[in-house]
Each structure stands twice: as C-alpha cells, then as structure tokens.
Design an enzyme around this catalytic site. Structure first.
Site, mmCIF file in Angstrom:
data_model
loop_
_atom_site.group_PDB
_atom_site.id
_atom_site.type_symbol
_atom_site.label_atom_id
_atom_site.label_comp_id
_atom_site.label_asym_id
_atom_site.label_seq_id
_atom_site.Cartn_x
_atom_site.Cartn_y
_atom_site.Cartn_z
ATOM 1 N N LYS A 52 0.841 -1.205 0.000
ATOM 2 C CA LYS A 52 0.000 0.000 0.000
ATOM 3 C C LYS A 52 0.875 1.254 0.000
ATOM 4 C CE LYS A 52 -3.777 -2.413 2.314
ATOM 5 N NZ LYS A 52 -4.429 -2.751 3.581
ATOM 6 N N GLN A 96 -4.451 -1.667 9.797
ATOM 7 C CA GLN A 96 -4.365 -2.990 9.176
ATOM 8 C C GLN A 96 -4.930 -4.063 10.109
ATOM 9 O OE1 GLN A 96 -3.247 -3.527 5.959
ATOM 10 N NE2 GLN A 96 -3.887 -5.643 6.240
ATOM 11 N N ASP A 119 -10.767 2.849 4.060
ATOM 12 C CA ASP A 119 -11.024 1.412 3.925
ATOM 13 C C ASP A 119 -12.520 1.153 3.769
ATOM 14 O OD1 ASP A 119 -8.878 -0.293 3.745
ATOM 15 O OD2 ASP A 119 -8.500 -0.358 5.904
#
Ligand code: NAP
Length: 298
Positions: A52, A96, A119
């Site tokens: 990412k 994460q 997200d």
C-alpha cells in the site's frame, strides 16, 4: 474463456490516478496523504501494508506508516487514531487488520473519523453505501466493480452468487451487486459456512464471487458453463520454488474451472491488484472532498 487481468487494469488506473494526484498537487500545493497503522509483525500484514505504501508513492501520494508492537494497549491505539483524525494534513487512515486479540477491531474501526475512513469499514460508510449515497467503498469490492466496469461485463438482471459474508469482502460485495447501479442490478444470493449444498447455488450463478479463504474450494462441477468467476481468495503456502518463499492460491480451482467460464480472475494477478486501486481512489476522493465536502468540524 477470457482473463480479467488485474495487472493490466490496475496499471492503467494507476496512470489515471497519478495524473489526478499531480493535478491535485498543482491546485492545492500538497499531496493526498494516507496513514497506515500496523500493529505487530504478521507476515501477511507486513506485505500488504508495504505494498500500500509503495503504491501510494508510485502515484504521487504521501504515505506514513505508524507502527506499534503487539503489546500496545487498546487505549493507546484509540488515542492515536483520534490524533490522526484531528490532523488536517491527513486524508485517509487505515488500521491494518487483524489486530491482536486484546484489541477490539470494531472499536478501532468506529474510532476512525468516517470522513477519513478510506477502507470504507466504518458503519456510517457501509450504511451510506447501502443507501447508494456518496461513501467510501471497501477497497476489495470497489476494485472488483472497477474491473467489471473496465471489461464491460453486463451485470443487470444476472444471478450473482457471493460465497463468503465477511464485513470486508462478501457482505459489501453482495450489497454492491444488488444496488441499482452499474455494475449492480443483480439478483444476489449469499452463501456462507452454514449454507447446506453450496453447489446448488453456485451452479446457478451467472456471476460467482468467492471470498472464503479455502484453497481450490470451488471445483469445475460447481460452476455453470459461461459463468463469470471472480476469485478473491489469497491462500499462502510455503514454497521452495519462489523467491518470496511462498505461493498464492485462490479459492477457485483455476485450472479446471477456467475452461468452463466466460471470464475469470487469476490468482495472483487478479483481484489482489485491484484492491490497492480501490484504496488509492478512496484516498484521492477524500483529498478532493468528493465524498464528504467538509473536514472542518472535528
Ligand atoms: P473471513 O473474514 O475469514 O470470512 C470468510 C467467509 O467465508 C465467512 O463468511 C465464512 O462463513 C465463509 N466460509 C468459510 N468457510 C466456508 C465454507 N466451507 N463454505 C462456505 N463459506 C465458508 O475472510 P475474508 O477476509 O472475507 O477473506 C476471504 C479470502 O479472501 C481470504 O483468502 C483472504 O485472504 C482473501 N482476501 C483477498 C483480498 C484481495 O485483495 N484479493 C482482500 C481481502 C481478503 P461464516 O461467516 O459462516 O463463518
């Protein structure tokens, strides 16, 4: 059978995103900024976060990694997220997953300001997505819709079967495919671990999307001739023949299923590469205040 090529589509979309990021920099004097929070040293998480960050730099975003050891407390983490929420230089925040057992992922997800939740996991974004209002869409389902769009796959009126109902893939995917949008307008069936005789449903799927995390779960006898098959599964196995030391397998037995399909995603080289595109597009949209026009009311 034709391949839905994640490498081709993701590279093409990255060029577009890089152009838009350059324009954003010219207009605003700053780069879109993504912050990733990583707790512990899980191998998969390390790889995903590094990818990412690397992709952010590639398209001209700023990226920052905030690291904690496994023993960070829930309070410390929530406090950090709150601090990031209030920092006007940050457009997107991701934490994460998975997190260590002593930290509640729901609490952390809800702590992220929904206007920076690139997200798309915050209940506000999921609710707005379901209502077809502007929202951040979870990256993997978003990436899949971009791929379907790119290849002009007709979805309206089709029967879409989604296997898996997780909050990050299966559930949002089923909502997107049922919405009155393009792609969308499918009749959707969701299968999960309590579904008896999954084959009965998968055999009737015009579009089959599989996200369960079980290597080669979908076999040729479970797939209808001419179906579109999207394999989200990423099952790692150690390997002595690859440089990385592991090999990736999907949830679909590609070799035997592919000849029956009209379109299919490979693993690797399919959905995984599109997920990062979903994240980059959400971050750029956040910087441009496309989803939530104001970030001033913290
Ligand atoms: P997850 O949270 O573990 O959810 C798995 C889902 O599959 C659950 O809904 C579970 O049902 C269902 N399931 C498990 N075994 C099943 C079975 N035998 N029959 C039917 N349903 C079954 O997983 P996830 O996060 O959605 O991830 C799924 C896979 O996608 C994993 O391989 C993951 O690595 C991969 N993934 C890939 C990307 C990408 O970018 N390509 C992104 C995210 C995830 P219950 O709800 O009943 O337990």
């Amino acid at each position: 059978m034709e391949i839905l090529d994640g490498k081709y589509v993701s590279e093409k979309l990255k060029v577009e995103i890089a152009e838009q990021a350059a324009e954003y920099l010219k207009q605003s004097g700053r780069k879109p900024h993504l912050v990733a929070v990583l707790v512990g040293h899980d191998g998969g998480s390390e790889t995903y976060v590094a990818s990412k960050m690397r992709n952010c730099e590639k398209v001209g975003f700023k990226s920052t990694l905030v690291r904690y050891e496994e023993d960070v407390t829930e309070d410390e983490l929530l406090l950090k997220v709150s601090e990031l929420n209030h920092n006007p230089d940050i457009d997107g925040i991701i934490v994460q997953l998975p997190l260590p057992k002593h930290i509640d992922p729901e609490k952390v997800t809800e702590q992220i300001d929904h206007r920076k939740d690139v997200d798309g996991f915050h209940p506000i974004n999921l609710g707005r997505m379901q209502r077809n209002l502007p929202s951040f869409i979870p990256a993997t389902p978003y990436g899949i819709t971009l791929m379907l769009k790119e290849y002009g796959i007709e979805t309206a009126g089709k029967h879409c079967v989604v296997v898996g109902r997780s909050n990050i893939v299966g559930s949002p995917m089923s909502i997107l495919m049922a919405r009155n949008t393009q792609p969308g307008n499918c009749t959707v069936t969701i299968c999960h671990s309590r579904t008896p005789d999954i084959k009965k449903f998968t055999l009737d799927a015009d579009i089959l999307i599989v996200a369960i995390g079980k290597k080669n779960f979908i076999t040729a006898d479970m797939v209808k001739e001419g179906a579109v098959v999207i394999d989200v599964g990423m099952n790692r196995e150690t390997s002595t023949t690859t440089k990385s030391g592991y090999k990736l397998y999907g949830d679909v037995d590609f070799e035997n299923v592919a000849p029956k399909t009209s379109w299919i995603t490979p693993v690797p080289g399919g959905v995984g590469l599109m997920t990062i595109i979903g994240l980059l597009k959400n971050t750029l949209a956040s910087a441009n205040r496309e989803v939530y026009p104001s970030l001033s009311k913290f």
